[in-house]
Design a protein around this motif. Structure first.
Motif, PDB file in Angstrom:
ATOM      1  N   GLY A   1     -21.587   3.169 -13.975  1.00 13.04           N
ATOM      2  CA  GLY A   1     -21.566   3.925 -15.225  1.00 13.04           C
ATOM      3  C   GLY A   1     -20.436   4.929 -15.226  1.00 13.04           C
ATOM      4  O   GLY A   1     -19.716   5.114 -16.213  1.00 13.04           O
ATOM      5  N   THR A   2     -20.237   5.588 -14.096  1.00 14.77           N
ATOM      6  CA  THR A   2     -19.168   6.561 -13.971  1.00 14.77           C
ATOM      7  C   THR A   2     -17.813   5.890 -14.116  1.00 14.77           C
ATOM      8  O   THR A   2     -16.926   6.396 -14.802  1.00 14.77           O
ATOM      9  CB  THR A   2     -19.267   7.245 -12.582  1.00 14.77           C
ATOM     10  N   TYR A   3     -17.711   4.726 -13.488  1.00 17.45           N
ATOM     11  CA  TYR A   3     -16.440   4.006 -13.566  1.00 17.45           C
ATOM     12  C   TYR A   3     -16.108   3.659 -15.016  1.00 17.45           C
ATOM     13  O   TYR A   3     -14.997   3.866 -15.481  1.00 17.45           O
ATOM     14  CB  TYR A   3     -16.507   2.728 -12.722  1.00 17.45           C
ATOM     15  N   ALA A   4     -17.126   3.139 -15.730  1.00 18.78           N
ATOM     16  CA  ALA A   4     -16.903   2.746 -17.121  1.00 18.78           C
ATOM     17  C   ALA A   4     -16.503   3.957 -17.962  1.00 18.78           C
ATOM     18  O   ALA A   4     -15.590   3.879 -18.797  1.00 18.78           O
ATOM     19  CB  ALA A   4     -18.157   2.086 -17.682  1.00 18.78           C
ATOM     20  N   ALA A   5     -17.152   5.088 -17.732  1.00 20.79           N
ATOM     21  CA  ALA A   5     -16.837   6.301 -18.503  1.00 20.79           C
ATOM     22  C   ALA A   5     -15.407   6.761 -18.227  1.00 20.79           C
ATOM     23  O   ALA A   5     -14.674   7.142 -19.143  1.00 20.79           O
ATOM     24  CB  ALA A   5     -17.834   7.396 -18.171  1.00 20.79           C
ATOM     25  N   ASP A   6     -15.013   6.729 -16.961  1.00 18.87           N
ATOM     26  CA  ASP A   6     -13.638   7.103 -16.620  1.00 18.87           C
ATOM     27  C   ASP A   6     -12.640   6.130 -17.237  1.00 18.87           C
ATOM     28  O   ASP A   6     -11.585   6.522 -17.724  1.00 18.87           O
ATOM     29  CB  ASP A   6     -13.452   7.121 -15.089  1.00 18.87           C
TER      30      ASP A   6
ATOM     31  N   GLY B   1     -30.902   3.558 -16.746  1.00 13.46           N
ATOM     32  CA  GLY B   1     -30.189   4.239 -15.662  1.00 13.46           C
ATOM     33  C   GLY B   1     -28.685   4.146 -15.867  1.00 13.46           C
ATOM     34  O   GLY B   1     -27.971   5.153 -15.801  1.00 13.46           O
ATOM     35  N   LEU B   2     -28.217   2.956 -16.155  1.00 13.68           N
ATOM     36  CA  LEU B   2     -26.783   2.737 -16.354  1.00 13.68           C
ATOM     37  C   LEU B   2     -26.279   3.545 -17.555  1.00 13.68           C
ATOM     38  O   LEU B   2     -25.244   4.214 -17.486  1.00 13.68           O
ATOM     39  CB  LEU B   2     -26.536   1.240 -16.568  1.00 13.68           C
ATOM     40  N   ALA B   3     -27.052   3.488 -18.648  1.00 16.24           N
ATOM     41  CA  ALA B   3     -26.645   4.193 -19.868  1.00 16.24           C
ATOM     42  C   ALA B   3     -26.606   5.706 -19.637  1.00 16.24           C
ATOM     43  O   ALA B   3     -25.695   6.394 -20.102  1.00 16.24           O
ATOM     44  CB  ALA B   3     -27.608   3.850 -21.002  1.00 16.24           C
ATOM     45  N   GLU B   4     -27.568   6.219 -18.891  1.00 12.08           N
ATOM     46  CA  GLU B   4     -27.588   7.664 -18.635  1.00 12.08           C
ATOM     47  C   GLU B   4     -26.408   8.097 -17.770  1.00 12.08           C
ATOM     48  O   GLU B   4     -25.825   9.162 -17.989  1.00 12.08           O
ATOM     49  CB  GLU B   4     -28.915   8.059 -17.965  1.00 12.08           C
ATOM     50  N   GLN B   5     -26.069   7.267 -16.781  1.00 15.87           N
ATOM     51  CA  GLN B   5     -24.924   7.596 -15.930  1.00 15.87           C
ATOM     52  C   GLN B   5     -23.646   7.619 -16.762  1.00 15.87           C
ATOM     53  O   GLN B   5     -22.794   8.489 -16.590  1.00 15.87           O
ATOM     54  CB  GLN B   5     -24.778   6.563 -14.807  1.00 15.87           C
ATOM     55  N   PHE B   6     -23.537   6.653 -17.661  1.00 15.76           N
ATOM     56  CA  PHE B   6     -22.355   6.601 -18.518  1.00 15.76           C
ATOM     57  C   PHE B   6     -22.295   7.832 -19.411  1.00 15.76           C
ATOM     58  O   PHE B   6     -21.265   8.495 -19.525  1.00 15.76           O
ATOM     59  CB  PHE B   6     -22.387   5.330 -19.381  1.00 15.76           C
TER      60      PHE B   6
ATOM     61  N   TYR C   1     -15.841  -5.285 -23.460  1.00 13.62           N
ATOM     62  CA  TYR C   1     -15.578  -4.971 -22.054  1.00 13.62           C
ATOM     63  C   TYR C   1     -16.874  -5.035 -21.265  1.00 13.62           C
ATOM     64  O   TYR C   1     -17.896  -4.510 -21.706  1.00 13.62           O
ATOM     65  CB  TYR C   1     -15.009  -3.562 -21.917  1.00 13.62           C
ATOM     66  N   LEU C   2     -16.832  -5.678 -20.110  1.00 19.07           N
ATOM     67  CA  LEU C   2     -18.002  -5.727 -19.256  1.00 19.07           C
ATOM     68  C   LEU C   2     -17.593  -5.388 -17.832  1.00 19.07           C
ATOM     69  O   LEU C   2     -16.701  -6.027 -17.277  1.00 19.07           O
ATOM     70  CB  LEU C   2     -18.629  -7.119 -19.311  1.00 19.07           C
ATOM     71  N   SER C   3     -18.250  -4.376 -17.286  1.00 28.51           N
ATOM     72  CA  SER C   3     -17.912  -4.014 -15.915  1.00 28.51           C
ATOM     73  C   SER C   3     -18.815  -4.802 -14.977  1.00 28.51           C
ATOM     74  O   SER C   3     -19.944  -5.136 -15.331  1.00 28.51           O
ATOM     75  CB  SER C   3     -18.111  -2.523 -15.694  1.00 28.51           C
ATOM     76  N   ILE C   4     -18.322  -5.103 -13.812  1.00 27.20           N
ATOM     77  CA  ILE C   4     -19.177  -5.752 -12.827  1.00 27.20           C
ATOM     78  C   ILE C   4     -19.021  -5.071 -11.481  1.00 27.20           C
ATOM     79  O   ILE C   4     -17.985  -4.471 -11.182  1.00 27.20           O
ATOM     80  CB  ILE C   4     -18.881  -7.257 -12.662  1.00 27.20           C
ATOM     81  N   THR C   5     -20.058  -5.213 -10.672  1.00 28.35           N
ATOM     82  CA  THR C   5     -20.013  -4.634  -9.345  1.00 28.35           C
ATOM     83  C   THR C   5     -19.246  -5.586  -8.443  1.00 28.35           C
ATOM     84  O   THR C   5     -19.412  -6.803  -8.524  1.00 28.35           O
ATOM     85  CB  THR C   5     -21.432  -4.462  -8.814  1.00 28.35           C
ATOM     86  N   GLY C   6     -18.427  -5.034  -7.595  1.00 31.48           N
ATOM     87  CA  GLY C   6     -17.647  -5.859  -6.688  1.00 31.48           C
ATOM     88  C   GLY C   6     -16.517  -6.553  -7.418  1.00 31.48           C
ATOM     89  O   GLY C   6     -16.141  -6.192  -8.525  1.00 31.48           O
ATOM     90  N   ILE C   7     -16.007  -7.587  -6.774  1.00 33.49           N
ATOM     91  CA  ILE C   7     -14.905  -8.352  -7.343  1.00 33.49           C
ATOM     92  C   ILE C   7     -15.483  -9.714  -7.722  1.00 33.49           C
ATOM     93  O   ILE C   7     -16.271 -10.269  -6.971  1.00 33.49           O
ATOM     94  CB  ILE C   7     -13.775  -8.501  -6.301  1.00 33.49           C
ATOM     95  N   PRO C   8     -15.130 -10.258  -8.907  1.00 27.18           N
ATOM     96  CA  PRO C   8     -15.667 -11.569  -9.263  1.00 27.18           C
ATOM     97  C   PRO C   8     -15.326 -12.587  -8.184  1.00 27.18           C
ATOM     98  O   PRO C   8     -14.217 -12.561  -7.626  1.00 27.18           O
ATOM     99  CB  PRO C   8     -14.957 -11.923 -10.568  1.00 27.18           C
ATOM    100  N   VAL C   9     -16.267 -13.443  -7.923  1.00 19.63           N
ATOM    101  CA  VAL C   9     -16.156 -14.302  -6.749  1.00 19.63           C
ATOM    102  C   VAL C   9     -14.895 -15.164  -6.786  1.00 19.63           C
ATOM    103  O   VAL C   9     -14.262 -15.418  -5.750  1.00 19.63           O
ATOM    104  CB  VAL C   9     -17.442 -15.141  -6.593  1.00 19.63           C
ATOM    105  N   GLU C  10     -14.483 -15.557  -8.007  1.00 17.49           N
ATOM    106  CA  GLU C  10     -13.303 -16.420  -8.080  1.00 17.49           C
ATOM    107  C   GLU C  10     -12.006 -15.676  -7.749  1.00 17.49           C
ATOM    108  O   GLU C  10     -10.975 -16.282  -7.530  1.00 17.49           O
ATOM    109  CB  GLU C  10     -13.226 -17.118  -9.452  1.00 17.49           C
TER     110      GLU C  10
END
Lengths: 298, 377
Positions: B156-161, B184-189, B276-285
């Motif tokens: 959430g923080t990453y997306a806000a930044d 939880g995600l929305a509140e962090q954002f 825009y969609l954030s994901i955790t980690g790096i996409p596997v591909e």
């Protein structure tokens, strides 16, 4: 914004009305609530998707829409007849609770059959007719919404014509008045009841396809929520009364949209709001807005 | 008596879960994810990845016994997750649990595992509370809950930044589905975006499972937000994006890892362009280290698509297998080992902090372009 919200409500309400008609038609004649109706709607949506995938031109268009609607309506209508024949007719002379339980059983069987044999996942449903955004100057509306609204209106008009102007419609009205006497007067009651289920099922099938197009996805349990809402709409308008079902459907759709649109945090409270209104109406008019008081039979 | 009871339970669990014949007493790893329902496709992916890892381990000959997978379906339902957890703890041969998927399921289920002293590694649950609850007073077991995904406070923080720095957005409407994950995600954002000087025009919950958001979106339109952030899963996210387009709400949509699936693209259609969609980690591909994983996956499951959390499930299973191969099938030793592990795998180096969260906290931002997710950072 108010007019936009009103339009959102009318579109939602038109789908509720279509489904509510199926509940009310059956109740009007048999005095039973067909709880399997919501699953007929779901099956209609799945048949519609299958028809689109197998038969329709991939580009979609009006021909595809009519085709998909017709196939889904036929399948759902026939399903309605089969359900009536297997699950309700043998119980017609039984206590009133028996067909009700039977209906719940059919509903569970249908949704589980689709869950196990067709798909337990969310399937995407095509828009069938390419969508455009139409600007009316002060507001923008989607062509899909207009399409759903008018398809529903046309189907309701056809139903009205059928009930009021045809011989079968006359027989239906007679059966709704008094089933036993109609039988004594030479009306083939079984045929009329089967026809009622055919019409109710076909309307549910159309609603299933419209629902799928509107939300872009279908799932084995998609019938439940609209089913409950449409049943509510039928009760709100006065169950057994055709105009009441339509009025109830539109009223419920508009109420929900207004609650979600104007109350703070309304989106999560809209169902509560809709049901509070239902309880309020039933307290004042126990037989619904247009429902007639049933005279005590001695 | 105790033995008889546990055997009965074990027998019951086996019949219920697999129904297939047993070879010999063996070591088991449970995978508990939704296998049916809306999120079933995602859970099935994780299950495939876990089974792949176990199959490789058995073929490698590292183990003197057969390692088995037991898959449990929690249907993305917290109540079901708890009953699945009870089933798992009643099987003495299960050494570790890979699961659950939804935070709303992981949190209640983790309490059952902790009481039984079974280690749990979640491949997908991102609500910070899942691991943080172990540090609270009154926690009933050992600190046995771990996860290999970065948490929502990071996401959430990453997306806000991202929206403040890169896109220079000034205001947002924030929606969530009222689940521990989504809210939880929305509140962090919201917290971070407000801190960075952004304006939150609305913060509202929707009912999970609802399908009509037009009224809410029409109201948002009158607030004219530049962006809409949604904390939740793809069925609702896809409908929000689609219906926003239909009513002509011009805002850009943002959501998290729970919404980044191909199903979202299918349901939302062209309306998803530009979201825009954030994901955790790096996409596997895009993970060079995951190349062999992808090859083996496609070989074992031809036709199946790799889901966003599959490589996390694979990594979690490999971590579990690594520990079992070193300390044997012992839950207590397993937990002790997990706390100090430094595992080199397809996600890079995985180490756990004092809470049990991975120290490997990478977030990737993707944008929908021509019907595909393109990486933008």
């Amino acid at each position: 914004m108010f007019i936009e919200q009103l339009f959102n409500g009318l579109v939602l309400g038109s789908i509720y009305s279509l489904i509510a008609l199926g509940y009310t038609l059956v109740y009007g004649i048999l005095m039973m609530i067909n709880f399997a109706h919501s699953e007929v709607l779901m099956v209609g949506a799945f048949v519609g998707l299958a028809a689109y995938t197998l038969l329709a031109p991939p580009a979609g268009g009006w021909v595809a829409l009519v085709l998909v609607l017709l196939v889904a309506m036929t399948a759902s209508g026939l399903l309605g007849i089969v359900i009536e024949k297997l699950a309700y007719r043998p119980l017609r002379q039984a206590a009133r609770l028996a067909p009700l339980i039977s209906a719940i059983g059919v509903s569970i069987i249908l949704s589980n059959a689709v869950f196990l044999w067709v798909s337990n996942q969310l399937l995407s449903f095509p828009k069938v007719v390419p969508e455009q955004s139409i600007s009316l100057g002060f507001m923008k509306i989607g062509s899909l919404q207009i399409l759903i609204f008018f398809t529903s209106l046309i189907l309701m008009a056809v139903l009205h014509f059928m009930v009021q102007k045809t011989k079968m419609g006359k027989a239906m009205r007679a059966c709704a008045d008094d089933l036993t006497t109609s039988g004594l007067m030479g009306i083939d009651v079984n045929k009329v009841i089967a026809f009622t289920f055919l019409i109710g099922g076909a309307l549910a099938g159309a609603a299933g396809v419209l629902n799928g197009m509107y939300y872009g996805s279908i799932k084995y349990n998609l019938g439940f929520l609209p089913g409950v809402k449409a049943f509510t709409a039928a009760v709100l308008g006065g169950i057994g009364n055709i105009a009441g079902a339509v009025l109830g459907g539109f009223l419920l759709g508009i109420l929900e949209v207004m609650a979600a649109g104007y109350l703070p945090n309304g989106s999560q409270w809209k169902d509560v709001f809709a049901f509070v209104v239902l309880i309020g109406v039933l307290l004042i008019r126990p037989s619904g807005i247009l429902g007639e008081r049933i005279a005590e039979k001695i | 008596m105790y033995k008889l009871k546990s055997r009965l339970l074990l027998g019951l669990a086996m019949t219920l879960v697999s129904g297939c014949a047993q070879k010999s007493a063996s070591v088991r790893v449970a995978v508990a994810v939704p296998l049916t329902g809306d999120i079933g496709t995602e859970g099935q992916g994780v299950r495939r990845a876990v089974e792949l890892a176990i199959e490789e381990a058995n073929q490698s000959g590292r183990f003197p016994y057969l390692v088995e997978v037991r898959a449990f379906d929690d249907r993305a339902d917290p109540k079901e997750a708890v009953s699945v957890a009870n089933l798992i703890v009643s099987d003495p041969n299960i050494v570790a649990v890979i699961g659950h998927y939804n935070s709303g399921c992981s949190i209640p289920a983790s309490q059952v595992y902790a009481r039984a002293g079974i280690p749990m590694i979640s491949p997908a649950s991102t609500n910070p509370k899942l691991t943080a609850q172990q540090l609270e007073e009154g926690w009933l077991g050992p600190r046995s809950i771990f996860r290999v995904v970065p948490t929502d406070d990071v996401q959430g923080t990453y997306a806000a930044d991202f929206v403040t720095d890169k896109l220079k957005f000034k205001n947002f409407a924030v929606l969530h589905d009222k689940t521990p994950y989504g809210q939880g995600l929305a509140e962090q954002f919201r917290e971070r975006f407000a801190k960075r000087g952004g304006q939150i025009l609305a913060f509202e919950g929707i009912a999970s499972g609802d399908r009509d958001f037009k009224a809410l979106l029409t109201r948002l339109k009158s607030l004219n937000p530049q962006g809409v952030f949604f904390g939740g899963l793809y069925p609702e996210c896809a409908l929000l994006i689609r219906q926003a387009k239909e009513i002509g709400l011009p805002a850009t949509f943002f959501s998290g890892d729970g919404s980044k699936t191909n199903e979202l693209l299918k349901i939302a259609g062209p309306a998803a362009e530009g979201a825009y969609l954030s994901i955790t980690g790096i996409p596997v591909e895009h993970l060079p280290s995951a190349k062999t994983f992808l090859e083996k996956y496609n070989q074992k499951y031809p036709g199946a698509t790799v889901k966003p959390f599959d490589h996390f499930g694979y990594e979690a299973t490999n971590i579990a297998l690594d520990i079992i191969s070193r300390v044997g099938p012992d839950r207590t030793k397993f937990i002790d080992e997990l706390k100090k592990i430094r595992y080199q795998g397809i996600l890079g180096t995985t180490e756990f902090d004092a809470k049990g969260d991975t120290k490997n906290k990478i977030i990737t931002m993707t944008k929908v372009k021509n019907g595909e997710f393109a990486i933008v950072n």
